[in-house]
Design a protein around this motif. Structure first.
Motif, short mmCIF file in Angstrom:
data_model
loop_
_atom_site.label_atom_id
_atom_site.label_comp_id
_atom_site.label_asym_id
_atom_site.label_seq_id
_atom_site.Cartn_x
_atom_site.Cartn_y
_atom_site.Cartn_z
N GLN A 28 43.02 -40.61 -15.59
CA GLN A 28 43.95 -40.62 -16.71
C GLN A 28 44.81 -39.36 -16.69
O GLN A 28 44.39 -38.31 -16.20
N ALA A 29 46.01 -39.48 -17.22
CA ALA A 29 46.88 -38.31 -17.35
C ALA A 29 46.14 -37.21 -18.10
O ALA A 29 45.47 -37.47 -19.09
N GLY A 30 46.29 -35.98 -17.60
CA GLY A 30 45.59 -34.85 -18.18
C GLY A 30 44.25 -34.57 -17.52
O GLY A 30 43.65 -33.52 -17.77
N GLY A 31 43.80 -35.49 -16.71
CA GLY A 31 42.52 -35.33 -16.04
C GLY A 31 42.61 -34.50 -14.77
O GLY A 31 43.66 -33.94 -14.44
N SER A 32 41.49 -34.47 -14.06
CA SER A 32 41.38 -33.65 -12.85
C SER A 32 40.76 -34.44 -11.71
O SER A 32 39.98 -35.38 -11.94
N LEU A 33 41.10 -34.05 -10.50
CA LEU A 33 40.49 -34.55 -9.29
C LEU A 33 40.40 -33.42 -8.29
O LEU A 33 41.24 -32.50 -8.31
N ARG A 34 39.43 -33.48 -7.41
CA ARG A 34 39.37 -32.54 -6.30
C ARG A 34 39.38 -33.32 -4.99
O ARG A 34 38.48 -34.11 -4.74
N LEU A 35 40.38 -33.06 -4.19
CA LEU A 35 40.47 -33.66 -2.87
C LEU A 35 39.81 -32.73 -1.85
O LEU A 35 39.88 -31.51 -1.98
N SER A 36 39.20 -33.36 -0.86
CA SER A 36 38.62 -32.62 0.25
C SER A 36 39.20 -33.14 1.55
O SER A 36 39.58 -34.31 1.65
N CYS A 37 39.25 -32.26 2.53
CA CYS A 37 39.71 -32.65 3.86
C CYS A 37 38.78 -31.98 4.87
O CYS A 37 38.78 -30.74 4.98
N ALA A 38 38.03 -32.79 5.56
CA ALA A 38 37.10 -32.28 6.56
C ALA A 38 37.74 -32.36 7.94
O ALA A 38 38.31 -33.39 8.31
N ALA A 39 37.62 -31.27 8.68
CA ALA A 39 38.23 -31.20 10.02
C ALA A 39 37.16 -31.17 11.09
O ALA A 39 36.11 -30.55 10.92
N SER A 40 37.44 -31.84 12.19
CA SER A 40 36.54 -31.78 13.34
C SER A 40 36.87 -30.55 14.17
O SER A 40 37.92 -29.93 14.00
N GLY A 41 35.99 -30.24 15.08
CA GLY A 41 36.28 -29.14 16.00
C GLY A 41 35.73 -27.81 15.53
O GLY A 41 35.28 -27.65 14.40
N ARG A 42 35.79 -26.83 16.44
CA ARG A 42 35.19 -25.53 16.18
C ARG A 42 36.21 -24.45 15.88
O ARG A 42 35.84 -23.28 15.74
N THR A 43 37.49 -24.81 15.78
CA THR A 43 38.52 -23.80 15.61
C THR A 43 39.24 -23.94 14.29
O THR A 43 40.40 -23.58 14.16
N PHE A 44 38.55 -24.44 13.29
CA PHE A 44 39.16 -24.68 11.98
C PHE A 44 39.80 -23.42 11.44
O PHE A 44 40.88 -23.46 10.87
#
Length: 119
Positions: free
Chosen positions: A13-29
């Motif tokens: 709903q408007a006014g609410g919150s979300l948290r996005l995540s992005c997971a990366a592969s590899g060892r050089t993040f």
């Protein structure tokens, strides 16, 4: 080659919150500048936020300043986008991306996650 997988999208709903995540592969993040972009229906993909390799510097689009926060955990190969005070105009597919150079285009992109804000 880097693979990026976003998660955390959904309906809020408007006014609410979300948290996005992005997971990366590899060892050089930790060597990548990480960014978030979004694309609303019928519109071009727009920059949302970016974070430097060490997380010492962050950048935001004017439209999200003060509401969104980008962060990263190099030990977990993950970048986050905390979105607060969401508005209907934040509705879009959100993509994370990474690049090795500080300037220039992003090299790798995730598949996107849908965020829908109901007014």
């Amino acid at each position: 080659q880097v693979q990026l997988v976003e998660s955390g999208g959904g309906l809020v709903q408007a006014g609410g919150s979300l948290r996005l995540s992005c997971a990366a592969s590899g060892r050089t993040f930790s060597s990548y500048v990480m960014g978030w972009f979004r694309q609303a229906p019928g519109k071009e993909r727009d920059f949302v936020a970016a974070i430097s390799r060490s997380a010492s510097t962050t950048y935001y689009a004017d439209s999200v300043k003060g509401r969104f926060t980008i962060s990263r955990d190099n030990a977990r190969n993950t970048v986050y986008l905390q979105m607060n005070s969401l508005k209907a105009e934040d509705t879009a597919v959100y993509y994370c991306a990474c690049k090795t150079a500080s300037a220039g285009p992003y090299d790798y992109w995730g598949q996107g996650t849908q965020v829908t804000v109901a007014s």
